[in-house]
Structures are given as C-alpha cells and as structure tokens.
Design a protein around this motif. Structure first.
Motif, short mmCIF file in Angstrom:
data_model
loop_
_atom_site.label_atom_id
_atom_site.label_comp_id
_atom_site.label_asym_id
_atom_site.label_seq_id
_atom_site.Cartn_x
_atom_site.Cartn_y
_atom_site.Cartn_z
N GLU A 1 -34.92 47.85 -6.97
CA GLU A 1 -34.94 46.78 -5.98
C GLU A 1 -33.53 46.61 -5.42
OE1 GLU A 1 -37.04 42.69 -6.29
OE2 GLU A 1 -35.07 42.41 -7.17
N ILE A 2 -33.44 46.32 -4.14
CA ILE A 2 -32.15 46.01 -3.53
C ILE A 2 -32.29 44.63 -2.89
CG2 ILE A 2 -32.72 47.24 -1.39
CD1 ILE A 2 -29.70 47.97 -1.25
N ILE A 3 -31.25 43.81 -3.05
CA ILE A 3 -31.28 42.44 -2.57
C ILE A 3 -30.29 42.29 -1.42
CG2 ILE A 3 -30.91 40.01 -3.16
CD1 ILE A 3 -31.56 40.84 -6.09
N PHE A 4 -30.75 41.66 -0.34
CA PHE A 4 -29.89 41.37 0.80
C PHE A 4 -29.74 39.87 0.94
CE2 PHE A 4 -30.85 45.65 1.91
CZ PHE A 4 -29.83 46.07 2.76
N LEU A 5 -28.50 39.43 1.17
CA LEU A 5 -28.21 38.06 1.50
C LEU A 5 -28.25 37.94 3.02
CD1 LEU A 5 -27.30 35.26 0.49
CD2 LEU A 5 -24.95 36.08 0.74
N VAL A 6 -29.17 37.15 3.53
CA VAL A 6 -29.36 37.00 4.98
C VAL A 6 -28.88 35.60 5.37
CG1 VAL A 6 -31.04 36.96 6.87
CG2 VAL A 6 -31.35 38.54 4.94
N ARG B 1 -26.39 41.36 4.23
CA ARG B 1 -25.44 42.11 3.40
C ARG B 1 -26.09 42.41 2.05
NH1 ARG B 1 -20.32 42.09 4.32
NH2 ARG B 1 -20.41 40.11 5.41
N ALA B 2 -26.10 43.68 1.68
CA ALA B 2 -26.68 44.08 0.40
C ALA B 2 -25.76 43.66 -0.74
CB ALA B 2 -26.90 45.59 0.36
N LEU B 3 -26.34 43.18 -1.81
CA LEU B 3 -25.57 42.83 -3.00
C LEU B 3 -25.44 44.08 -3.86
CD1 LEU B 3 -27.23 39.41 -3.91
CD2 LEU B 3 -25.25 39.86 -2.44
N GLY B 4 -24.20 44.46 -4.15
CA GLY B 4 -23.95 45.62 -5.00
C GLY B 4 -23.94 46.96 -4.28
N HIS B 5 -24.09 46.95 -2.98
CA HIS B 5 -24.07 48.17 -2.17
C HIS B 5 -23.33 47.87 -0.87
CE1 HIS B 5 -27.04 50.16 -4.72
NE2 HIS B 5 -27.64 48.98 -4.76
#
Length: 69
Positions: free
Chosen positions: A4-9, A20-24
């Motif tokens: 899973e990839i998480i984005f802060l919008v 912005r992706a968290l950790g990428h």
C-alpha cells in the motif's frame, strides 16, 4: 513489494490540490479530487516497476476549515 502507498492530499494555496506520497519521492497536483485520483494513479504507475507496484493507493485528504465564533 509495497502493498500500500499513502498520499497526503491537501488544498493548494493557489487553488486545486497537491498529493505527496509518504515514504516515497512522488508529488503531483490536480484541479479537483477527481483529477487527483487520476494523476496519483498515473504517478504511481510511472514510479514503480510492474513487479514492485503497490496493490492499493490510500488518499489521506486533509482539509482545513475555519469558522467564526
């Protein structure tokens, strides 16, 4: 493989949204939330090889709201 990839919008000051992706190191922008969904998916596809592609994309949408007392 990332599951899973998480984005802060967030709402952008000049209008629209940023994601912005968290950790990428993935960042993208869109005019509205529907467009953000499209551009985030496209950015993830460009960033990862097929064998490393996350199974899920999670959008954490942050919205500030100010109200008068």
């Amino acid at each position: 493989m990332v599951q899973e990839i998480i984005f802060l919008v967030e709402e952008a000051q000049e209008g629209g949204y940023t994601a912005r992706a968290l950790g990428h190191s993935i960042f993208t922008e869109g005019e509205n939330l529907d467009e953000i969904r499209v551009v985030v998916r496209d950015a993830v596809r460009c960033h990862f090889e097929d064998k490393d592609m996350p199974r899920l994309i999670r959008l954490h949408i942050v919205k500030d709201e100010v109200i008068a007392v």
